[in-house]
Design an enzyme around this catalytic site. Structure first.
Site, PDB file in Angstrom:
ATOM      1  N   ARG A 196     -36.202  -2.172 -22.908  1.00  0.00           N
ATOM      2  CA  ARG A 196     -37.372  -1.575 -22.257  1.00  0.00           C
ATOM      3  C   ARG A 196     -36.962  -1.019 -20.894  1.00  0.00           C
ATOM      4  O   ARG A 196     -36.403  -1.727 -20.064  1.00  0.00           O
ATOM      5  CB  ARG A 196     -38.450  -2.648 -22.087  1.00  0.00           C
ATOM      6  CG  ARG A 196     -39.724  -2.255 -21.336  1.00  0.00           C
ATOM      7  CD  ARG A 196     -40.509  -3.534 -21.066  1.00  0.00           C
ATOM      8  NE  ARG A 196     -41.856  -3.333 -20.563  1.00  0.00           N
ATOM      9  CZ  ARG A 196     -42.185  -3.260 -19.277  1.00  0.00           C
ATOM     10  NH1 ARG A 196     -41.236  -3.322 -18.350  1.00  0.00           N
ATOM     11  NH2 ARG A 196     -43.456  -3.147 -18.915  1.00  0.00           N
ATOM     12  N   HIS A 203     -48.427 -12.941 -12.100  1.00  0.00           N
ATOM     13  CA  HIS A 203     -48.439 -12.871 -10.644  1.00  0.00           C
ATOM     14  C   HIS A 203     -49.429 -11.816 -10.167  1.00  0.00           C
ATOM     15  O   HIS A 203     -49.935 -11.016 -10.951  1.00  0.00           O
ATOM     16  CB  HIS A 203     -47.044 -12.569 -10.093  1.00  0.00           C
ATOM     17  CG  HIS A 203     -46.511 -11.234 -10.492  1.00  0.00           C
ATOM     18  ND1 HIS A 203     -45.960 -10.987 -11.739  1.00  0.00           N
ATOM     19  CD2 HIS A 203     -46.456 -10.051  -9.828  1.00  0.00           C
ATOM     20  CE1 HIS A 203     -45.583  -9.721 -11.815  1.00  0.00           C
ATOM     21  NE2 HIS A 203     -45.884  -9.123 -10.668  1.00  0.00           N
ATOM     22  N   HIS A 223     -51.456 -10.217 -13.588  1.00  0.00           N
ATOM     23  CA  HIS A 223     -50.806  -9.640 -14.759  1.00  0.00           C
ATOM     24  C   HIS A 223     -49.439 -10.268 -15.012  1.00  0.00           C
ATOM     25  O   HIS A 223     -48.907 -11.004 -14.192  1.00  0.00           O
ATOM     26  CB  HIS A 223     -50.632  -8.125 -14.585  1.00  0.00           C
ATOM     27  CG  HIS A 223     -49.774  -7.756 -13.410  1.00  0.00           C
ATOM     28  ND1 HIS A 223     -50.279  -7.650 -12.132  1.00  0.00           N
ATOM     29  CD2 HIS A 223     -48.447  -7.494 -13.303  1.00  0.00           C
ATOM     30  CE1 HIS A 223     -49.315  -7.320 -11.300  1.00  0.00           C
ATOM     31  NE2 HIS A 223     -48.185  -7.225 -11.985  1.00  0.00           N
ATOM     32  N   ASP A 283     -49.594  -8.828  -7.326  1.00  0.00           N
ATOM     33  CA  ASP A 283     -48.640  -8.065  -6.519  1.00  0.00           C
ATOM     34  C   ASP A 283     -48.893  -8.188  -5.025  1.00  0.00           C
ATOM     35  O   ASP A 283     -47.954  -8.247  -4.226  1.00  0.00           O
ATOM     36  CB  ASP A 283     -48.660  -6.592  -6.928  1.00  0.00           C
ATOM     37  CG  ASP A 283     -47.955  -6.348  -8.253  1.00  0.00           C
ATOM     38  OD1 ASP A 283     -47.271  -7.269  -8.738  1.00  0.00           O
ATOM     39  OD2 ASP A 283     -48.088  -5.239  -8.806  1.00  0.00           O
TER      40      ASP A 283
END
Length: 312
Positions: free
Chosen positions: A291, A223, A281, A225
């Site tokens: 994570r 996507h 990204h 941002d």
């Protein structure tokens, strides 16, 4: 100013559901020039104001590692990229709107000890709930917390008990780190820091390998941002755990027309970039472990500014 120093080539809970305006498909397509095949699928995540733009690429291979987990950068590593044409269609804010675009990584702004403290803050907060799937968020600004298949507002849901979970010192560290990241971005891109504003969503994330239960859990779709969130002009990620030691997969991937370039997470590492389609990204699926990271986002438009979080 951005200089080339390396190789280059929220939500309010389940009662609120918003549809996010779709971006211009042609403008989005220009973000992915070259041989990639692009499929646009707009996914509105109910109640959280997140839109995912899904793409199909001919290859998902990582062709270049911009910064590995084993490296420790004494100075930011900066990569310039050509600004996309998108900016011609956005309102410009002098002193803030990108004049030169890029991406950068810094290991000398937040210490590993501070990252570990923030990780413990995230663990305490997320222990109050958590998604049924693999991706959970905690937003200290709005109070949004993943819980099952929805979101709740921790400040309303837990009331005065929230002070048994978080302290004033926790929030002070969070605000201080946020300020340092803002200064770092301003210095790197040659901006006036006072013309930058924190914007939403800004949140902690916890990702593991649990299978997704809803679209909220599908974090891995590529996507842009600026298209997804609208208000974003600069995006940053502060990593709170180590790739390859505490989790597998989960690397951040810039999807350029000629290559996929990755940044490997390291506790205390800040990765940041201009939010236009020059920085398409995604995040790899986490294959094992957990994570932790914080997304901290900035806008040039004061109408989209949000305040620092504070304990109620």
């Amino acid at each position: 100013m951005v200089q080339r120093r390396g190789k280059s080539s929220t939500p309010e809970s389940s009662v609120i559901e918003k549809k996010i305006k779709r971006g211009n498909a042609q403008r989005q397509a220009s973000a992915w020039r070259g041989s990639q095949t692009v499929l646009f699928v707009c996914v509105a995540l109910a109640g959280c104001g997140i839109v995912g733009w899904l793409y199909l690429s001919q290859t998902d291979d990582i062709t270049e590692t911009l910064v590995s987990r084993s490296e420790v950068l004494s100075q930011p590593r900066i990569f310039t990229v050509q600004c996309s044409d998108d900016y011609e269609n956005y309102k410009r804010f002098p002193g803030c709107t990108p004049q030169k675009c890029g991406r950068a990584v810094a290991d000398n702004v937040v210490t590993r000890e501070e990252a570990h403290t923030l990780k413990r803050l995230a663990e305490r907060g997320l222990s109050l709930g958590g998604s049924d799937g693999g991706a959970s968020i905690l937003d200290l600004h709005s109070g949004a917390l993943s819980m099952g298949k929805k979101f709740v507002n921790i400040y309303r849901y837990f009331g005065d008990q929230i002070r048994d979970i978080f302290s004033e010192e926790d929030f002070e560290l969070y605000r201080d780190v946020r300020g340092r990241i803002q200064t770092l971005i301003a210095e790197t891109f040659g901006l006036n820091s006072s013309h930058m504003y924190l914007t939403k969503p800004t949140f902690f994330s916890r990702i593991n390998s649990t299978a997704p239960k809803t679209t909220h859990d599908e974090y891995w779709h590529p996507h842009v941002d600026k298209v997804t969130y609208g208000s974003f002009d600069y995006t940053s990620l502060l990593y709170l755990s180590d790739y390859g030691a505490e989790f597998g997969g989960g690397r951040f991937v810039f999807m350029d027309s000629n290559a996929n370039r990755t940044v490997e997470p390291r506790a205390g590492r800040v990765s940041f970039f201009s939010s236009g389609s020059e920085n398409l990204h995604r995040v790899e699926k986490v294959t094992w472990g957990t994570r932790y990271a914080i997304t901290v986002s900035f806008t040039c438009d004061p109408e989209h500014a949000i305040a620092n979080p504070a304990l109620p």
